[in-house]
Design a protein around this motif. Structure first.
Motif, PDB file in Angstrom:
ATOM      1  N   ALA A   1       4.556   6.409   7.628  1.00  0.00           N
ATOM      2  CA  ALA A   1       4.573   7.051   6.315  1.00  0.00           C
ATOM      3  C   ALA A   1       3.166   7.080   5.709  1.00  0.00           C
ATOM      4  CB  ALA A   1       5.543   6.323   5.392  1.00  0.00           C
ATOM      5  N   LEU A   2       2.413   6.004   5.928  1.00  0.00           N
ATOM      6  CA  LEU A   2       1.026   5.966   5.443  1.00  0.00           C
ATOM      7  C   LEU A   2       0.147   6.963   6.195  1.00  0.00           C
ATOM      8  CD1 LEU A   2       0.669   2.119   4.960  1.00  0.00           C
ATOM      9  CD2 LEU A   2       0.331   3.850   3.172  1.00  0.00           C
ATOM     10  N   GLU A   3       0.405   7.127   7.496  1.00  0.00           N
ATOM     11  CA  GLU A   3      -0.327   8.128   8.268  1.00  0.00           C
ATOM     12  C   GLU A   3      -0.112   9.522   7.687  1.00  0.00           C
ATOM     13  OE1 GLU A   3      -0.865   7.290  12.865  1.00  0.00           O
ATOM     14  OE2 GLU A   3       1.222   6.980  12.289  1.00  0.00           O
ATOM     15  N   VAL A   4       1.126   9.846   7.387  1.00  0.00           N
ATOM     16  CA  VAL A   4       1.441  11.160   6.825  1.00  0.00           C
ATOM     17  C   VAL A   4       0.686  11.359   5.517  1.00  0.00           C
ATOM     18  CG1 VAL A   4       3.264  12.583   5.816  1.00  0.00           C
ATOM     19  CG2 VAL A   4       3.682  11.343   7.934  1.00  0.00           C
TER      20      VAL A   4
ATOM     21  N   HIS B   1      12.021  -1.272   5.039  1.00  0.00           N
ATOM     22  CA  HIS B   1      11.792  -2.710   4.926  1.00  0.00           C
ATOM     23  C   HIS B   1      10.363  -3.031   5.366  1.00  0.00           C
ATOM     24  CE1 HIS B   1      12.159  -7.025   5.729  1.00  0.00           C
ATOM     25  NE2 HIS B   1      13.214  -7.007   4.937  1.00  0.00           N
ATOM     26  N   PRO B   2       9.703  -3.989   4.729  1.00  0.00           N
ATOM     27  CA  PRO B   2       8.331  -4.346   5.139  1.00  0.00           C
ATOM     28  C   PRO B   2       8.199  -4.686   6.621  1.00  0.00           C
ATOM     29  CG  PRO B   2       8.866  -5.387   3.047  1.00  0.00           C
ATOM     30  CD  PRO B   2      10.139  -4.741   3.534  1.00  0.00           C
ATOM     31  N   ASN B   3       9.244  -5.258   7.209  1.00  0.00           N
ATOM     32  CA  ASN B   3       9.169  -5.620   8.624  1.00  0.00           C
ATOM     33  C   ASN B   3       9.363  -4.431   9.556  1.00  0.00           C
ATOM     34  OD1 ASN B   3       8.658  -8.274   8.031  1.00  0.00           O
ATOM     35  ND2 ASN B   3      10.797  -8.902   8.157  1.00  0.00           N
ATOM     36  N   ASN B   4       9.759  -3.282   8.994  1.00  0.00           N
ATOM     37  CA  ASN B   4       9.837  -2.060   9.802  1.00  0.00           C
ATOM     38  C   ASN B   4       8.433  -1.450   9.821  1.00  0.00           C
ATOM     39  OD1 ASN B   4      10.646   0.173  11.207  1.00  0.00           O
ATOM     40  ND2 ASN B   4      12.265   0.767   9.793  1.00  0.00           N
ATOM     41  N   LEU B   5       7.497  -2.234  10.361  1.00  0.00           N
ATOM     42  CA  LEU B   5       6.077  -1.928  10.229  1.00  0.00           C
ATOM     43  C   LEU B   5       5.721  -0.577  10.829  1.00  0.00           C
ATOM     44  CD1 LEU B   5       3.322  -2.978   9.286  1.00  0.00           C
ATOM     45  CD2 LEU B   5       3.036  -4.010  11.559  1.00  0.00           C
ATOM     46  N   LYS B   6       6.321  -0.245  11.955  1.00  0.00           N
ATOM     47  CA  LYS B   6       5.954   1.007  12.615  1.00  0.00           C
ATOM     48  C   LYS B   6       6.213   2.207  11.708  1.00  0.00           C
ATOM     49  CE  LYS B   6       6.674   3.653  16.861  1.00  0.00           C
ATOM     50  NZ  LYS B   6       7.360   3.698  18.165  1.00  0.00           N
ATOM     51  N   ARG B   7       7.360   2.237  11.059  1.00  0.00           N
ATOM     52  CA  ARG B   7       7.687   3.382  10.212  1.00  0.00           C
ATOM     53  C   ARG B   7       6.953   3.324   8.877  1.00  0.00           C
ATOM     54  NH1 ARG B   7      13.082   5.187   9.054  1.00  0.00           N
ATOM     55  NH2 ARG B   7      11.982   7.162   8.828  1.00  0.00           N
TER      56      ARG B   7
ATOM     57  N   ARG C   1       0.841  -1.198   0.000  1.00  0.00           N
ATOM     58  CA  ARG C   1       0.000   0.000   0.000  1.00  0.00           C
ATOM     59  C   ARG C   1       0.878   1.251   0.000  1.00  0.00           C
ATOM     60  NH1 ARG C   1      -3.720   3.491  -1.469  1.00  0.00           N
ATOM     61  NH2 ARG C   1      -4.259   4.970   0.190  1.00  0.00           N
ATOM     62  N   LEU C   2       1.950   1.238   0.807  1.00  0.00           N
ATOM     63  CA  LEU C   2       2.859   2.388   0.836  1.00  0.00           C
ATOM     64  C   LEU C   2       3.540   2.562  -0.519  1.00  0.00           C
ATOM     65  CD1 LEU C   2       4.255   4.668   2.364  1.00  0.00           C
ATOM     66  CD2 LEU C   2       5.987   3.019   3.107  1.00  0.00           C
ATOM     67  N   ALA C   3       3.968   1.458  -1.118  1.00  0.00           N
ATOM     68  CA  ALA C   3       4.637   1.527  -2.421  1.00  0.00           C
ATOM     69  C   ALA C   3       3.735   2.157  -3.482  1.00  0.00           C
ATOM     70  CB  ALA C   3       5.072   0.137  -2.863  1.00  0.00           C
ATOM     71  N   ALA C   4       2.435   1.977  -3.338  1.00  0.00           N
ATOM     72  CA  ALA C   4       1.495   2.529  -4.315  1.00  0.00           C
ATOM     73  C   ALA C   4       1.347   4.037  -4.195  1.00  0.00           C
ATOM     74  CB  ALA C   4       0.130   1.859  -4.141  1.00  0.00           C
ATOM     75  N   VAL C   5       1.524   4.577  -2.963  1.00  0.00           N
ATOM     76  CA  VAL C   5       1.298   6.015  -2.773  1.00  0.00           C
ATOM     77  C   VAL C   5       2.591   6.800  -2.536  1.00  0.00           C
ATOM     78  CG1 VAL C   5      -1.039   5.645  -1.906  1.00  0.00           C
ATOM     79  CG2 VAL C   5       0.863   5.734  -0.282  1.00  0.00           C
ATOM     80  N   ASP C   6       3.630   6.107  -2.041  1.00  0.00           N
ATOM     81  CA  ASP C   6       4.907   6.779  -1.757  1.00  0.00           C
ATOM     82  C   ASP C   6       6.036   5.793  -2.027  1.00  0.00           C
ATOM     83  OD1 ASP C   6       7.070   8.203  -0.808  1.00  0.00           O
ATOM     84  OD2 ASP C   6       6.176   8.702   1.132  1.00  0.00           O
ATOM     85  N   PRO C   7       6.335   5.556  -3.319  1.00  0.00           N
ATOM     86  CA  PRO C   7       7.343   4.539  -3.657  1.00  0.00           C
ATOM     87  C   PRO C   7       8.737   4.851  -3.128  1.00  0.00           C
ATOM     88  CG  PRO C   7       6.674   5.804  -5.602  1.00  0.00           C
ATOM     89  CD  PRO C   7       5.717   6.149  -4.517  1.00  0.00           C
ATOM     90  N   VAL C   8       9.074   6.121  -2.971  1.00  0.00           N
ATOM     91  CA  VAL C   8      10.405   6.481  -2.467  1.00  0.00           C
ATOM     92  C   VAL C   8      10.563   6.020  -1.014  1.00  0.00           C
ATOM     93  CG1 VAL C   8      11.973   8.378  -1.921  1.00  0.00           C
ATOM     94  CG2 VAL C   8      10.634   8.429  -4.039  1.00  0.00           C
ATOM     95  N   ALA C   9       9.557   6.300  -0.191  1.00  0.00           N
ATOM     96  CA  ALA C   9       9.593   5.850   1.205  1.00  0.00           C
ATOM     97  C   ALA C   9       9.565   4.333   1.282  1.00  0.00           C
ATOM     98  CB  ALA C   9       8.424   6.443   1.986  1.00  0.00           C
ATOM     99  N   ALA C  10       8.774   3.704   0.418  1.00  0.00           N
ATOM    100  CA  ALA C  10       8.680   2.242   0.426  1.00  0.00           C
ATOM    101  C   ALA C  10      10.016   1.601   0.081  1.00  0.00           C
ATOM    102  CB  ALA C  10       7.604   1.779  -0.558  1.00  0.00           C
TER     103      ALA C  10
END
Length: 313
Positions: free
Chosen positions: A165-168, A155-161, A142-151
């Motif tokens: 990024a999705l919250e922002v 790492h996918p396992n860095n779930l909190k961050r 989902r993050l990769a779809a809206v913010d590919p640079v942050a994605a």
């Protein structure tokens, strides 16, 4: 006094605590922790918290300030640590900020909080539920779809961050980098003199990590972790602390002690690699590299020489 900080950083088990205490005694100052897990009361051995004797030798701040089941944010860290730093500067002391949580350190220096509305948890809860039901990869996608640079950076396992990024994005409509750029201070709040510790060979660090885990177990990590596990205090961020979540599998009957300890060592080594990746992007860090036979006095002397070159002695 100008807003100066001495920052001691590096991967876990690199020797930050010993160096910071020696420097604080030399410079007659005090230490502010920038470790995201040492803030929790009762999580002592597993977070490699400075011992009572070490804290008696030099005053430490931002340690044991909340219970493990209490919420805590980067914004709150910046608020409290900034108060500590300003109080020390007012006394004519240059604070020494020590820890391996690069996010905390950067936020304090910049004088900024990690983005995201701390009062609105709806987005966070939505993606936490997605992670539980569909897995971390689904949230990362989902993050990769809206913010590919942050994605790409996270790492996918860095779930909190990833969720941050999705919250922002959902709260502001902006990518993480765009939001940070818009809200960045013209200049950092603090002038930071940064010293980083790292071994010349990664295997030296891994050996230090393995030996540290063994020492923690000898000092009572198992009993400490079990007390926290049985009490139900290990929730939220505290539950993600390396050294506790791995042993929770042992208490739950999901692995032998030997298996869980091996997982603990491996995850600590992986965490050290992530720390090095984060810190490597900072060109302002003066790195002190040592080998297995490095003498502490040499590391200390190089540190004091560098600080003197920056006008601190």
């Amino acid at each position: 006094m100008e807003n100066r900080l001495i920052c001691i950083t590096g991967p876990t088990a690199s020797g930050k605590t010993a160096l910071s205490i020696a420097l604080a005694q030399q410079l007659h100052t005090e230490i502010i922790s920038s470790d995201s897990m040492q803030i929790y009361c009762g999580m002592d051995i597993g977070t490699a918290k400075p011992t009572n004797a070490e804290q008696a030798a030099v005053p430490h701040h931002m340690i044991d300030i909340v219970q493990p089941d209490e919420p805590f944010s980067v914004a709150r860290y910046v608020e409290l640590a900034d108060d500590c730093a300003q109080a020390l500067l007012a006394q004519g002391k240059i604070p020494i900020v020590v820890g391996g949580t690069g996010l905390y350190l950067d936020a304090l220096i910049e004088g900024s909080a990690f983005p995201g509305d701390e009062t609105d948890h709806s987005v966070r809860e939505k993606y936490q539920e997605m992670a539980r039901t569909q897995g971390n990869e689904a949230v990362h996608a989902r993050l990769a779809a809206v913010d590919p640079v942050a994605a790409e950076r996270l790492h996918p396992n860095n779930l909190k961050r990833v969720i941050r990024a999705l919250e922002v994005f959902e709260q502001t409509g902006m990518t993480l980098d765009a939001f940070n750029q818009q809200n960045k201070r013209p200049e950092p709040k603090y002038q930071a003199v940064k010293i980083g510790l790292r071994p010349s060979d990664r295997e030296v660090l891994y050996d230090r990590i393995n030996r540290r885990v063994d020492q923690m177990l000898e000092e009572g990590l198992l009993a400490e972790a079990e007390r926290l596990f049985r009490s139900g205090l290990l929730v939220g961020t505290a539950a993600q602390a390396i050294g506790y979540k791995e042993l929770a599998d042992y208490f739950s009957g999901n692995g032998t002690l030997e298996q869980c300890v091996e997982v603990l060592k491996r995850r600590t080594r992986n965490y050290a690699k992530r720390q090095m990746t984060w810190l490597a992007r900072d060109p302002e860090i003066y790195w002190i590299t040592y080998d297995a036979a490095a003498d502490f006095e040499q590391v200390f002397q190089r540190s004091t020489d560098y600080l003197a070159s920056q006008g601190i002695q």
